[in-house]
Design a protein around this motif. Structure first.
Motif, PDB file in Angstrom:
ATOM      1  N   VAL A 215      39.560  31.339  30.842  1.00  0.00           N
ATOM      2  CA  VAL A 215      39.208  30.785  31.984  1.00  0.00           C
ATOM      3  C   VAL A 215      40.280  31.598  33.104  1.00  0.00           C
ATOM      4  N   GLU A 216      39.291  32.125  33.981  1.00  0.00           N
ATOM      5  CA  GLU A 216      40.168  33.165  35.069  1.00  0.00           C
ATOM      6  C   GLU A 216      40.110  32.139  36.379  1.00  0.00           C
ATOM      7  N   THR A 217      40.947  32.460  37.076  1.00  0.00           N
ATOM      8  CA  THR A 217      41.062  32.062  38.448  1.00  0.00           C
ATOM      9  C   THR A 217      40.648  32.908  39.312  1.00  0.00           C
ATOM     10  N   ILE A 218      39.615  32.626  40.227  1.00  0.00           N
ATOM     11  CA  ILE A 218      39.148  33.656  41.251  1.00  0.00           C
ATOM     12  C   ILE A 218      40.020  33.564  42.591  1.00  0.00           C
ATOM     13  N   ARG A 219      40.749  35.023  42.692  1.00  0.00           N
ATOM     14  CA  ARG A 219      41.618  35.301  43.858  1.00  0.00           C
ATOM     15  C   ARG A 219      41.276  36.183  44.776  1.00  0.00           C
TER      16      ARG A 219
ATOM     17  N   GLN B  74      45.997  37.002  47.256  1.00  0.00           N
ATOM     18  CA  GLN B  74      46.648  36.360  46.368  1.00  0.00           C
ATOM     19  C   GLN B  74      47.128  37.085  44.845  1.00  0.00           C
ATOM     20  N   GLN B  75      46.205  37.916  44.664  1.00  0.00           N
ATOM     21  CA  GLN B  75      46.305  38.744  43.565  1.00  0.00           C
ATOM     22  C   GLN B  75      47.686  39.766  43.879  1.00  0.00           C
TER      23      GLN B  75
END
Length: 141
Positions: free
Chosen positions: A98-102, A106-107
């Motif tokens: 489960v990845e968070t879109i950044r 934010q990255q």
């Protein structure tokens, strides 16, 4: 009156009321809202599976390194370790992500925060650095 019936009969089958764009848009939005709830439930379930995997791996590792394992015969220990290794291997075959879109900003912020945390963890001296020096170190890295 007869003429109205003839006119209605001629148009029969041709008359169908179409939905307005707003109605269609509203239905589509409602469908997407319902799908969003399902997507969130899927992400939560996947996160729960990830966490369960970590718990299982920790439990297997804990059993392998337990005091009880040291107090049994070599043959029994070997058999139990084989079983534990088999279970660990099977557990490791489960992959969930489960990845968070950044955004790029934010990255970058996450990368810098991770570096600061790594610096703190890797400190070997007894004197902790000031927060300011950690931030400066992170930006210098």
């Amino acid at each position: 009156m007869a003429q109205a019936k003839i006119h209605a009969k001629a148009n029969e089958g041709r008359f169908c009321r179409s939905s307005s764009m707003a109605d269609r848009s509203g239905r589509l939005l409602e469908s997407l809202d319902q799908l969003e709830l399902r997507v969130e439930a899927l992400r939560e379930a996947a996160t729960a599976v990830e966490q369960e995997k970590e718990v299982l791996l920790e439990m297997i590792h804990s059993i392998q390194n337990s005091q009880d394992m040291r107090q049994i015969s070599d043959g029994e220990r070997e058999e139990l370790n084989l079983t534990a290794n088999r279970l660990m291997g099977r557990t490791l075959t489960v992959e969930v992500s489960v990845e968070t879109i950044r955004s790029p900003q934010q990255q970058e912020s996450l990368r810098l925060a991770t570096r600061i945390i790594d610096e703190v963890v890797n400190l070997k001296s007894g004197d902790p650095p000031s927060p300011r020096s950690l931030v400066c170190t992170a930006f210098a890295l």
